[in-house]
Scaffold this active site. Structure first.
Site, short mmCIF file in Angstrom:
data_model
loop_
_atom_site.label_atom_id
_atom_site.label_comp_id
_atom_site.label_asym_id
_atom_site.label_seq_id
_atom_site.Cartn_x
_atom_site.Cartn_y
_atom_site.Cartn_z
N ASP A 64 0.79 -1.23 0.00
CA ASP A 64 0.00 0.00 0.00
C ASP A 64 0.83 1.29 0.00
O ASP A 64 0.28 2.38 0.18
CB ASP A 64 -0.97 0.01 1.19
CG ASP A 64 -0.24 -0.19 2.53
OD1 ASP A 64 0.90 0.24 2.67
OD2 ASP A 64 -0.84 -0.81 3.44
N ARG A 79 0.82 6.94 -0.06
CA ARG A 79 0.07 5.92 0.69
C ARG A 79 -1.29 5.78 0.04
O ARG A 79 -2.01 6.76 -0.13
CB ARG A 79 -0.08 6.36 2.14
CG ARG A 79 -0.84 5.39 3.04
CD ARG A 79 -0.06 4.08 3.21
NE ARG A 79 -0.59 3.27 4.29
CZ ARG A 79 -1.71 2.55 4.23
NH1 ARG A 79 -2.45 2.59 3.12
NH2 ARG A 79 -2.10 1.81 5.24
N ASP A 84 -5.38 -1.12 3.53
CA ASP A 84 -4.25 -1.49 4.37
C ASP A 84 -3.85 -2.92 4.03
O ASP A 84 -4.68 -3.83 4.06
CB ASP A 84 -4.64 -1.38 5.84
CG ASP A 84 -3.50 -1.76 6.78
OD1 ASP A 84 -2.33 -1.45 6.45
OD2 ASP A 84 -3.77 -2.35 7.84
N THR A 85 -2.57 -3.12 3.68
CA THR A 85 -2.08 -4.46 3.39
C THR A 85 -1.18 -4.92 4.55
O THR A 85 -0.63 -4.09 5.28
CB THR A 85 -1.26 -4.48 2.08
OG1 THR A 85 -0.12 -3.62 2.21
CG2 THR A 85 -2.11 -4.03 0.91
N GLU A 87 1.99 -6.14 6.74
CA GLU A 87 3.34 -5.59 6.75
C GLU A 87 4.37 -6.55 6.17
O GLU A 87 4.27 -7.77 6.32
CB GLU A 87 3.76 -5.21 8.17
CG GLU A 87 2.91 -4.14 8.82
CD GLU A 87 3.10 -2.77 8.19
OE1 GLU A 87 4.02 -2.60 7.38
OE2 GLU A 87 2.31 -1.86 8.51
N ARG A 130 3.23 11.78 3.77
CA ARG A 130 3.05 11.01 2.55
C ARG A 130 1.82 11.50 1.79
O ARG A 130 0.81 11.85 2.39
CB ARG A 130 2.89 9.53 2.87
CG ARG A 130 4.10 8.90 3.52
CD ARG A 130 3.86 7.45 3.88
NE ARG A 130 2.78 7.28 4.85
CZ ARG A 130 2.46 6.13 5.43
NH1 ARG A 130 3.13 5.04 5.11
NH2 ARG A 130 1.47 6.06 6.29
#
Length: 261
Positions: A64, A79, A84-85, A87, A130
């Site tokens: 992401d 971002r 949300d992917t 980690e 970001r």
């Protein structure tokens, strides 16, 4: 032909004509309704797309987060909004289930040097500075594709950046029903993030090679060059790996070259 027969003939013709007109009217109405519904669906999917600009992919950091180069040469870390992917490169977290798969998918979709259409969010940046955005590759939104594959969850929902929220949540529901990707592990993906205690139940993509504790770090620099770092290297400690290798040969076979420092 007597009068009654003539009257019956006229009545039959009249009734037949009326029936035809009613049938045609109904067909036309159904056709109009279908066309209107189609137009409405097209309007829903297209009317909200905002202005975009073209940027060049420098590298995919993880599923992401992406680094891009603007038309003026300025570089930005982006971002992806509302997703949300798991980690893969977090300094204080282990590699999470389906994190490598999400990162691999993003890298294959957006290889270094390729072009991407960027639609920035309202407010544009997060607290880390970001850029916040939706990405499009060949007309398809990357944020949606990650959800479709079960490689991301809908997350970090903060007004006013909720533009495509309903659509993204519907895509997520389908992935949940299909039990694909992150949704294949019970209670792994939650509203608060990813539960690391479920890692043992996942089919995590193993490091390249057969060892249990790979030490060689593979990294892609801002120019798109694949470089690996060994523990004795000058920049080893500060390098955030995008892939880990057991041996230098494994790294070389994956297209990485050894750091000169």
């Amino acid at each position: 032909m007597n009068g009654n027969s003539l009257l019956h003939s006229y009545l039959n013709v009249f009734l037949l004509t009326a029936l035809c007109l009613i049938t045609l009217s109904g067909c036309q109405a159904a056709s109009d309704n279908q066309n209107n519904q189609s137009k409405q669906e097209d309007s829903i999917s297209n009317e909200e797309k905002g202005n975009t600009f073209t940027a060049e992919i420098i590298k995919v950091v993880d599923g992401d987060t992406v680094k891009i180069k603007m038309a003026n040469g300025h570089e930005e870390t982006v971002r992806l909004l509302l997703v949300d992917t798991p980690e893969t490169v977090h300094p204080s977290k282990p590699v999470q289930p389906f994190g490598p798969e999400a990162s691999k998918f993003a890298k294959e979709l957006m290889p270094a040097g390729s072009k991407v259409e960027v639609e920035t969010g309202i407010g544009e940046r997060d607290k880390y500075g970001r850029l916040l955005a939706y990405f499009y590759v060949d007309g398809k939104m990357v944020n949606k594709l990650l959800l479709e594959k079960g490689l991301a969850r809908v997350a970090y929902v903060y007004a006013p950046n909720t533009k495509y929220l309903d659509e993204l949540e519907n895509i997520q529901k389908q992935a949940q029903q299909d039990e694909i990707g992150i949704w294949s592990i019970e209670n792994y993906a939650t509203s608060k993030g990813f539960d690391d205690s479920k890692s043992k139940e996942a089919s995590v993509e193993k490091p390249t090679g057969s060892c249990d504790n790979p030490q060689i770090k593979g990294n892609i620099n801002s120019k798109g060059n694949k470089i690996y770092h060994i523990p004795s290297g000058q920049y080893y400690e500060i390098t955030k790996p995008e892939e880990m290798f057991c041996t230098e040969k494994d790294a070389q076979d994956a297209g990485f070259r050894k750091s000169q420092s």
